[in-house]
Design an enzyme around this catalytic site. Structure first.
Site, PDB file in Angstrom:
ATOM      1  CD  GLN A   1      -2.761   1.503   2.259  1.00  0.00           C
ATOM      2  OE1 GLN A   1      -2.270   1.979   3.284  1.00  0.00           O
ATOM      3  NE2 GLN A   1      -4.050   1.204   2.153  1.00  0.00           N
TER       4      GLN A   1
ATOM      5  CD  GLU B   1     -10.231   4.539   5.226  1.00  0.00           C
ATOM      6  OE1 GLU B   1     -10.273   4.790   4.001  1.00  0.00           O
ATOM      7  OE2 GLU B   1     -10.876   3.615   5.727  1.00  0.00           O
TER       8      GLU B   1
ATOM      9  CE1 TYR C   1      -3.473   8.603   6.989  1.00  0.00           C
ATOM     10  CE2 TYR C   1      -4.927   6.927   6.072  1.00  0.00           C
ATOM     11  CZ  TYR C   1      -4.137   7.395   7.107  1.00  0.00           C
ATOM     12  OH  TYR C   1      -4.024   6.660   8.267  1.00  0.00           O
TER      13      TYR C   1
ATOM     14  NE  ARG D   1     -13.265  17.676   6.204  1.00  0.00           N
ATOM     15  CZ  ARG D   1     -13.841  17.932   7.358  1.00  0.00           C
ATOM     16  NH1 ARG D   1     -15.044  18.464   7.389  1.00  0.00           N
ATOM     17  NH2 ARG D   1     -13.242  17.669   8.493  1.00  0.00           N
TER      18      ARG D   1
ATOM     19  NE  ARG E   1      -9.778   1.034   1.760  1.00  0.00           N
ATOM     20  CZ  ARG E   1      -9.229   0.910   2.958  1.00  0.00           C
ATOM     21  NH1 ARG E   1      -7.909   0.833   3.078  1.00  0.00           N
ATOM     22  NH2 ARG E   1      -9.983   0.829   4.022  1.00  0.00           N
TER      23      ARG E   1
ATOM     24  CG  HIS F   1      -7.993   8.079  10.013  1.00  0.00           C
ATOM     25  ND1 HIS F   1      -8.572   6.856  10.224  1.00  0.00           N
ATOM     26  CD2 HIS F   1      -6.880   7.833   9.273  1.00  0.00           C
ATOM     27  CE1 HIS F   1      -7.860   5.908   9.638  1.00  0.00           C
ATOM     28  NE2 HIS F   1      -6.835   6.484   9.047  1.00  0.00           N
TER      29      HIS F   1
ATOM     30  CB  ALA G   1      -7.776  -5.503   7.778  1.00  0.00           C
TER      31      ALA G   1
ATOM     32  CD  GLN H   1      -9.738  -4.209  24.691  1.00  0.00           C
ATOM     33  OE1 GLN H   1     -10.861  -4.660  24.567  1.00  0.00           O
ATOM     34  NE2 GLN H   1      -9.000  -4.482  25.737  1.00  0.00           N
TER      35      GLN H   1
ATOM     36  CD  GLN I   1     -14.597  -9.639  35.249  1.00  0.00           C
ATOM     37  OE1 GLN I   1     -14.880  -8.612  34.647  1.00  0.00           O
ATOM     38  NE2 GLN I   1     -13.905  -9.637  36.353  1.00  0.00           N
TER      39      GLN I   1
ATOM     40  N   GLY J   1      -6.488 -11.932  36.036  1.00  0.00           N
ATOM     41  CA  GLY J   1      -6.882 -11.084  37.157  1.00  0.00           C
ATOM     42  C   GLY J   1      -6.439 -11.648  38.491  1.00  0.00           C
TER      43      GLY J   1
ATOM     44  CG  LEU K   1      -7.695  -8.182  34.274  1.00  0.00           C
ATOM     45  CD1 LEU K   1      -6.594  -9.137  33.844  1.00  0.00           C
ATOM     46  CD2 LEU K   1      -8.622  -8.856  35.257  1.00  0.00           C
TER      47      LEU K   1
HETATM   48  P1  FAD Z   1     -12.274 -13.991  34.953  1.00  0.00           P
HETATM   49  O1  FAD Z   1     -12.884 -13.615  33.663  1.00  0.00           O
HETATM   50  O2  FAD Z   1     -12.786 -13.325  36.178  1.00  0.00           O
HETATM   51  O3  FAD Z   1     -12.413 -15.564  35.111  1.00  0.00           O
HETATM   52  C1  FAD Z   1     -12.108 -16.247  36.284  1.00  0.00           C
HETATM   53  C2  FAD Z   1     -12.884 -17.555  36.311  1.00  0.00           C
HETATM   54  O4  FAD Z   1     -12.407 -18.359  37.387  1.00  0.00           O
HETATM   55  C3  FAD Z   1     -14.375 -17.383  36.542  1.00  0.00           C
HETATM   56  O5  FAD Z   1     -15.096 -18.052  35.529  1.00  0.00           O
HETATM   57  C4  FAD Z   1     -14.611 -17.993  37.918  1.00  0.00           C
HETATM   58  O6  FAD Z   1     -15.890 -18.611  38.037  1.00  0.00           O
HETATM   59  C5  FAD Z   1     -13.511 -19.031  37.973  1.00  0.00           C
HETATM   60  N1  FAD Z   1     -13.111 -19.438  39.315  1.00  0.00           N
HETATM   61  C6  FAD Z   1     -12.780 -18.653  40.365  1.00  0.00           C
HETATM   62  N2  FAD Z   1     -12.418 -19.421  41.422  1.00  0.00           N
HETATM   63  C7  FAD Z   1     -12.525 -20.702  41.026  1.00  0.00           C
HETATM   64  C8  FAD Z   1     -12.267 -21.947  41.667  1.00  0.00           C
HETATM   65  N3  FAD Z   1     -11.818 -22.031  42.914  1.00  0.00           N
HETATM   66  N4  FAD Z   1     -12.492 -23.079  40.975  1.00  0.00           N
HETATM   67  C9  FAD Z   1     -12.934 -23.022  39.695  1.00  0.00           C
HETATM   68  N5  FAD Z   1     -13.179 -21.874  39.046  1.00  0.00           N
HETATM   69  C10 FAD Z   1     -12.977 -20.727  39.706  1.00  0.00           C
HETATM   70  N6  FAD Z   1     -11.861  -6.692  28.833  1.00  0.00           N
HETATM   71  C11 FAD Z   1     -11.404  -6.277  27.670  1.00  0.00           C
HETATM   72  O7  FAD Z   1     -10.219  -6.476  27.399  1.00  0.00           O
HETATM   73  N7  FAD Z   1     -12.191  -5.660  26.758  1.00  0.00           N
HETATM   74  C12 FAD Z   1     -13.487  -5.435  26.999  1.00  0.00           C
HETATM   75  O8  FAD Z   1     -14.173  -4.861  26.161  1.00  0.00           O
HETATM   76  C13 FAD Z   1     -14.026  -5.869  28.233  1.00  0.00           C
HETATM   77  N8  FAD Z   1     -15.316  -5.654  28.523  1.00  0.00           N
HETATM   78  C14 FAD Z   1     -15.794  -6.076  29.720  1.00  0.00           C
HETATM   79  C15 FAD Z   1     -17.139  -5.822  30.011  1.00  0.00           C
HETATM   80  C16 FAD Z   1     -17.660  -6.237  31.203  1.00  0.00           C
HETATM   81  C17 FAD Z   1     -19.099  -5.952  31.509  1.00  0.00           C
HETATM   82  C18 FAD Z   1     -16.841  -6.923  32.141  1.00  0.00           C
HETATM   83  C19 FAD Z   1     -17.406  -7.404  33.451  1.00  0.00           C
HETATM   84  C20 FAD Z   1     -15.513  -7.151  31.862  1.00  0.00           C
HETATM   85  C21 FAD Z   1     -14.982  -6.718  30.653  1.00  0.00           C
HETATM   86  N9  FAD Z   1     -13.646  -6.899  30.343  1.00  0.00           N
HETATM   87  C22 FAD Z   1     -13.164  -6.498  29.137  1.00  0.00           C
HETATM   88  C23 FAD Z   1     -12.699  -7.452  31.313  1.00  0.00           C
HETATM   89  C24 FAD Z   1     -12.368  -8.908  31.027  1.00  0.00           C
HETATM   90  O9  FAD Z   1     -13.536  -9.655  30.886  1.00  0.00           O
HETATM   91  C25 FAD Z   1     -11.488  -9.422  32.160  1.00  0.00           C
HETATM   92  O10 FAD Z   1     -10.296  -8.683  32.172  1.00  0.00           O
HETATM   93  C26 FAD Z   1     -11.156 -10.878  31.956  1.00  0.00           C
HETATM   94  O11 FAD Z   1     -12.332 -11.647  31.956  1.00  0.00           O
HETATM   95  C27 FAD Z   1     -10.234 -11.392  33.056  1.00  0.00           C
HETATM   96  O12 FAD Z   1      -9.959 -12.730  32.787  1.00  0.00           O
HETATM   97  P2  FAD Z   1      -9.569 -13.784  33.899  1.00  0.00           P
HETATM   98  O13 FAD Z   1      -9.552 -15.082  33.210  1.00  0.00           O
HETATM   99  O14 FAD Z   1      -8.342 -13.341  34.593  1.00  0.00           O
HETATM  100  O15 FAD Z   1     -10.717 -13.732  34.980  1.00  0.00           O
HETATM  101  P1  NAP Z   2     -11.185   0.396  35.955  1.00  0.00           P
HETATM  102  O1  NAP Z   2     -11.073   0.728  34.540  1.00  0.00           O
HETATM  103  O2  NAP Z   2      -9.979   0.367  36.795  1.00  0.00           O
HETATM  104  O3  NAP Z   2     -12.224   1.456  36.580  1.00  0.00           O
HETATM  105  C1  NAP Z   2     -12.549   1.494  37.907  1.00  0.00           C
HETATM  106  C2  NAP Z   2     -13.357   2.770  38.201  1.00  0.00           C
HETATM  107  O4  NAP Z   2     -13.701   2.794  39.546  1.00  0.00           O
HETATM  108  C3  NAP Z   2     -12.599   4.035  37.914  1.00  0.00           C
HETATM  109  O5  NAP Z   2     -13.468   4.945  37.293  1.00  0.00           O
HETATM  110  C4  NAP Z   2     -12.168   4.545  39.296  1.00  0.00           C
HETATM  111  O6  NAP Z   2     -12.168   5.934  39.136  1.00  0.00           O
HETATM  112  C5  NAP Z   2     -13.243   3.976  40.201  1.00  0.00           C
HETATM  113  N1  NAP Z   2     -12.756   3.555  41.512  1.00  0.00           N
HETATM  114  C6  NAP Z   2     -11.652   2.833  41.809  1.00  0.00           C
HETATM  115  N2  NAP Z   2     -11.567   2.620  43.134  1.00  0.00           N
HETATM  116  C7  NAP Z   2     -12.642   3.214  43.703  1.00  0.00           C
HETATM  117  C8  NAP Z   2     -13.107   3.354  45.029  1.00  0.00           C
HETATM  118  N3  NAP Z   2     -12.450   2.825  46.039  1.00  0.00           N
HETATM  119  N4  NAP Z   2     -14.245   4.046  45.231  1.00  0.00           N
HETATM  120  C9  NAP Z   2     -14.925   4.584  44.216  1.00  0.00           C
HETATM  121  N5  NAP Z   2     -14.520   4.491  42.927  1.00  0.00           N
HETATM  122  C10 NAP Z   2     -13.403   3.810  42.669  1.00  0.00           C
HETATM  123  O7  NAP Z   2     -11.900  -0.988  36.153  1.00  0.00           O
HETATM  124  P2  NAP Z   2     -13.226  -1.609  35.557  1.00  0.00           P
HETATM  125  O8  NAP Z   2     -14.155  -0.595  35.017  1.00  0.00           O
HETATM  126  O9  NAP Z   2     -13.701  -2.467  36.663  1.00  0.00           O
HETATM  127  O10 NAP Z   2     -12.746  -2.495  34.361  1.00  0.00           O
HETATM  128  C11 NAP Z   2     -11.876  -3.604  34.577  1.00  0.00           C
HETATM  129  C12 NAP Z   2     -11.044  -3.815  33.371  1.00  0.00           C
HETATM  130  O11 NAP Z   2     -11.855  -4.316  32.319  1.00  0.00           O
HETATM  131  C13 NAP Z   2     -10.449  -2.525  32.916  1.00  0.00           C
HETATM  132  O12 NAP Z   2      -9.056  -2.537  33.112  1.00  0.00           O
HETATM  133  C14 NAP Z   2     -10.790  -2.415  31.480  1.00  0.00           C
HETATM  134  O13 NAP Z   2      -9.639  -2.317  30.673  1.00  0.00           O
HETATM  135  C15 NAP Z   2     -11.501  -3.695  31.124  1.00  0.00           C
HETATM  136  N6  NAP Z   2     -12.652  -3.304  30.343  1.00  0.00           N
HETATM  137  C16 NAP Z   2     -12.443  -2.787  29.126  1.00  0.00           C
HETATM  138  C17 NAP Z   2     -13.492  -2.371  28.373  1.00  0.00           C
HETATM  139  C18 NAP Z   2     -13.270  -1.796  27.003  1.00  0.00           C
HETATM  140  O14 NAP Z   2     -14.195  -1.364  26.375  1.00  0.00           O
HETATM  141  N7  NAP Z   2     -12.083  -1.793  26.485  1.00  0.00           N
HETATM  142  C19 NAP Z   2     -14.767  -2.483  28.866  1.00  0.00           C
HETATM  143  C20 NAP Z   2     -14.956  -3.013  30.124  1.00  0.00           C
HETATM  144  C21 NAP Z   2     -13.884  -3.406  30.858  1.00  0.00           C
HETATM  145  P3  NAP Z   2     -11.813   6.958  40.292  1.00  0.00           P
HETATM  146  O15 NAP Z   2     -10.681   6.330  41.034  1.00  0.00           O
HETATM  147  O16 NAP Z   2     -11.458   8.224  39.606  1.00  0.00           O
HETATM  148  O17 NAP Z   2     -13.059   7.092  41.071  1.00  0.00           O
HETATM  149 FE1  SF4 Z   3      -9.762  -7.829  16.159  1.00  0.00          FE
HETATM  150 FE2  SF4 Z   3      -9.437  -6.917  18.676  1.00  0.00          FE
HETATM  151 FE3  SF4 Z   3      -7.714  -8.626  17.565  1.00  0.00          FE
HETATM  152 FE4  SF4 Z   3      -7.778  -6.114  16.737  1.00  0.00          FE
HETATM  153  S1  SF4 Z   3      -7.217  -6.805  18.764  1.00  0.00           S
HETATM  154  S2  SF4 Z   3      -7.651  -7.935  15.463  1.00  0.00           S
HETATM  155  S3  SF4 Z   3      -9.937  -5.734  16.829  1.00  0.00           S
HETATM  156  S4  SF4 Z   3      -9.849  -9.031  18.040  1.00  0.00           S
END
Ligand code: FAD
Ligand code: NAP
Ligand code: SF4
Length: 684
Positions: A103, A167, A169, A178, A217, A255, A313, A342, A414, A661, A668
């Site tokens: 490209q 895009e 460019y 514009r 493109r 963009h 892509a 991400q 999660q 986590g 995380l």
């Molecule tokens: P977890 O997903 O918490 O998994 C841990 C697992 O361990 C669970 O299934 C639990 O049941 C199991 N477990 C715990 N103890 C035991 C035990 N003793 N025996 C057997 N099993 C057990 N991240 C992104 O990067 N992009 C996003 O867009 C994004 N969106 C999110 C939106 C929401 C609403 C939420 C809640 C989270 C989002 N996240 C996102 C965060 C992401 O899901 C977490 O960072 C990720 O799931 C962490 O992975 P993990 O495997 O460490 O833990």
């Molecule tokens: P996070 O991004 O760390 O946000 C936590 C929020 O809680 C912050 O706004 C923080 O802001 C507040 N907070 C922290 N401690 C607090 C306290 N003691 N009392 C009150 N407020 C408090 O965590 P998360 O939203 O739980 O998400 C977890 C992870 O999942 C993130 O790292 C994120 O990357 C991922 N995730 C990503 C996406 C995505 O679209 N990419 C979507 C969902 C989740 P203040 O400290 O300013 O109050």
């Molecule tokens: Fe697709 Fe996300 Fe991977 Fe980028 S980081 S290639 S958007 S799954």
């Protein structure tokens, strides 16, 4: 063999050469292009995708000269030595049976460097530098540089080039009023403004001869005010064909546009109808693009006669074997791109090497090796969230005998809550992928089983991987035990009813997602089902017939079923920590739904009256006490590691590894969880 996707897998005859199928791997900047010492990594990255069967690939953008660079020292094709170095790439791709185009991208005013030039002296909202207006001769020099770069690409062994005309460019900057205020022959009427791309393609074709692919493109939908009209797009497309292009590819949105074009909330194939409208205006093949991430959607678009090729892509970053799996009717084994940006685009915008959230090997093919383990061990993985799933499947691929133990009734951790957020339906695909891998790899899955130290020790595993994830943090606020306080799991997991006025404490990723969940009317579309293209166009103000300048129209407000306050303690921008390329979409979407975002908040107490807060101004000089009369307060205040098991096993002297986590909850995300799970298992 190709019964499932007859259109997608049909060869395409370009006259002088044939593409083995209709899948074009669209251009993606990976960061490997910028430094000569990464050429072998770049070669392996492309070779794996060629081995995976893709019909034609396009490299990331290479500037034809220094003023056109995206950033200082960014990828450029302007000398023989660079061209000869690229024979590593083209040789590796051709040995693997693939085809590849380079490209050619001139950044114009989008360059992040002080030498930038454009049609006129303007500053883009996405660059801190103001572009210098080119002289009439200067424009001519840019055209010649494009031509020289194409000749060098040919010398390097590329099968062709893609001229980046979209895009927002350099080329796009000439096409639109514009950014083009010129009064010479390159400005004024559209017929003049379009001479730049025409001259580039004309002179290029003359220089490279007839048997070299030139993809153009074409910006079919600018999505910016003062963008091209549909009639202008068609006039330009036809002229580009006459000038000698081989294929026309679709470009969507500058963009700087305030309409999302590739993030996960854009419905699949959301822009295919733009290409469909153009299709038939020219006789050369036309390629469609944007949010096409499965063979099924690619096939559907081609079968409906909307294009000749589909560009994917990021899906090829997520799974290098995408096409091979489709050919073998194994599409349920494809690791689907969830369009999160991400690890790919967000990295590139932070000048970091790209990779993929669901596939950490992407762009690390020579480093993250998944070789067969010298000794097959019995491995227990505790927790089937993203980290545990990545560890279990990687270990099993390497020949270990894996038992995956999960306390819940489903795998996913999660991700099971993430997938419920409107606009995040793609997360279902990651769970489908891992479920299928568990089956194929013969992993013993124990659901509804809470692992404990004693039973793990009794089972006599050689290695134990702890992936038990996180637990939500409960902040210390007076009245936190009040019945109107809910955790995000109460809402997303236990479906507890939520009232009409809600305060969300914590504005991280989860706070934003919960707000998105609460401001959507659940009755509007079923869970797991994406928004329709038409509804999405209304929400973001895209003209359904794409006719007017830029294809924009007034947005139609989307009514929220509740009033939501989204709060953080920090005084910085709410949502400032979200993804570089997707955060603005989340912020914009919630504002559009009337969510009130408060920063600098201290939480004083929660009682029957609601949430008592003090809101400080950015400089901390002014404070306002408020009572938010809410029905519910929802806690999204971050997480803490959940890892008691690790300490117990360590005390028993067992070899344990801590990932995801359970290891570190701070910052995380699934990208880190999956990468860490993969890396730990790659070393077992
Ligand atoms: P977890 O997903 O918490 O998994 C841990 C697992 O361990 C669970 O299934 C639990 O049941 C199991 N477990 C715990 N103890 C035991 C035990 N003793 N025996 C057997 N099993 C057990 N991240 C992104 O990067 N992009 C996003 O867009 C994004 N969106 C999110 C939106 C929401 C609403 C939420 C809640 C989270 C989002 N996240 C996102 C965060 C992401 O899901 C977490 O960072 C990720 O799931 C962490 O992975 P993990 O495997 O460490 O833990
Ligand atoms: P996070 O991004 O760390 O946000 C936590 C929020 O809680 C912050 O706004 C923080 O802001 C507040 N907070 C922290 N401690 C607090 C306290 N003691 N009392 C009150 N407020 C408090 O965590 P998360 O939203 O739980 O998400 C977890 C992870 O999942 C993130 O790292 C994120 O990357 C991922 N995730 C990503 C996406 C995505 O679209 N990419 C979507 C969902 C989740 P203040 O400290 O300013 O109050
Ligand atoms: Fe697709 Fe996300 Fe991977 Fe980028 S980081 S290639 S958007 S799954």
């Amino acid at each position: 063999m190709t019964a499932a996707y007859p259109n997608l897998l049909k060869p395409l005859d370009l006259g002088f050469t044939e593409l083995k199928n209709r899948v074009l791997m669209g251009s993606m900047h990976t960061g490997l292009e910028d430094r000569f010492w990464n050429i072998r990594k770049l070669s392996r990255y492309f070779a794996e995708r060629a081995e995976g069967g893709v019909g034609l690939m396009v490299t990331g953008g290479f500037s034809p000269n220094l003023v056109g660079q995206l950033a200082p020292l960014a990828s450029t094709m302007n000398n023989r030595a660079t061209a000869l170095l690229h024979r590593h790439v083209t040789g590796a791709v051709h040995d693997a049976g693939g085809k590849i185009c380079m490209q050619l991208l001139h950044a114009g005013r989008y360059g992040y460097q002080p030498l930038i030039v454009s049609a006129s002296a303007t500053k883009a909202p996405i660059s801190p530098f103001k572009a210098r207006a080119l002289s009439t001769k200067g424009v001519d020099r840019q055209i010649n540089d494009f031509v020289s770069a194409a000749k060098l690409a040919k010398m390097a062994g590329y099968d062709g080039v893609e001229v980046m005309g979209s895009e927002g460019y350099f080329i796009n900057q000439f096409l639109c009023e514009r950014t083009n205020k010129r009064t010479d022959k390159w400005g004024g009427a559209f017929e003049n403004r379009m001479q730049l791309p025409l001259e580039i393609v004309r002179r290029m074709r003359k220089a490279v001869g007839p048997e070299f692919i030139i993809i153009y493109r074409l910006s079919m939908l600018d999505l910016v005010e003062g963008g091209q009209t549909w009639d202008q797009v068609v006039v330009l497309g036809k002229a580009i064909e006459q000038a000698g292009a081989t294929i026309i590819n679709t470009g969507i949105g500058w963009h700087e546009a305030r309409v999302p074009t590739i993030v996960t909330s854009v419905p699949r194939g959301g822009f295919a109808d733009v290409t469909a409208k153009f299709y038939g205006e020219v006789d050369i093949p036309v390629c469609t693009t944007n949010r096409i991430n499965t063979p099924e959607i690619g096939e559907e678009i081609l079968a409906a006669g909307k294009a000749d090729l589909v560009s994917m892509a990021r899906p090829l970053l997520a799974d290098a074997e995408f096409v091979r799996k489709a050919e073998q009717n194994r599409s349920d084994e494809i690791n689907t791109c969830i369009a999160c940006n991400q690890a790919c685009l967000d990295h590139v915008f932070q000048a970091k090497r790209a990779s993929c959230l669901v596939n950490p090997r992407a762009c690390h093919e020579t480093e993250l090796l998944l070789t067969v383990a010298p000794v097959s061990k019995r491995v227990a993985v505790v927790g089937a969230g993203p980290a545990g799933l990545a560890a279990a499947t990687t270990a099993a691929k390497r020949g270990h005998k894996v038992t995956l133990i999960e306390a819940d009734g489903d795998i996913g951790g999660q991700f099971n809550y993430a997938k419920r957020i409107p606009g995040k339906e793609e997360f279902f695909e990651t769970l489908r992928y891992f479920a299928r891998q568990i089956e194929i790899l013969g992993i013993e899955l124990r659901l509804n089983t809470r692992a404990d130290a004693a039973s793990l020790a009794l089972d006599g595993f050689d290695e134990v991987v702890i992936a038990t994830g996180v637990k939500p943090r409960t902040p210390r606020i007076e009245g936190i035990e009040h019945p109107k306080v809910l955790g995000y799991l109460d809402v997303l997991r236990h479906n507890k009813p939520v009232g009409n006025t809600v305060a969300v404490i914590g504005a991280g990723g989860i706070g934003f997602d919960v707000s998105e969940f609460l401001t959507h009317d659940a009755a509007q579309h079923a869970e797991g089902e994406q928004i329709s293209v038409l509804d999405w166009q209304k929400e973001w103000g895209v003209q359904p017939d794409f006719e007017g300048p830029g294809g924009l129209v007034e947005r139609e407000p989307t009514a929220s079923p509740r009033k939501v306050y989204l709060m953080q303690r920090k005084t910085s921008k709410v949502g400032g920590g979200l993804g570089k390329t997707s955060g603005w979409v989340h912020r914009n979407s919630l504002k559009h739904r009337g969510v009130e975002m408060l920063r600098g908040v201290s939480y004083r107490k929660i009682d029957d009256d609601g949430l008592h807060v003090t809101v400080s101004s950015k400089d901390g000089k002014h404070q306002e006490h408020k009572v938010l009369a809410v029905d519910h307060v929802i806690l999204c205040a971050g997480q803490e590691p959940f890892r008691e098991l690790y300490d117990e096993l360590a005390n028993l002297g067992m070899t344990t590894h801590l990932i995801g986590g359970a290891d570190v909850a701070e910052e995380l995300d699934a990208k880190r969880a999956i990468r860490q799970g993969t890396e730990v298992a790659a070393a077992l």
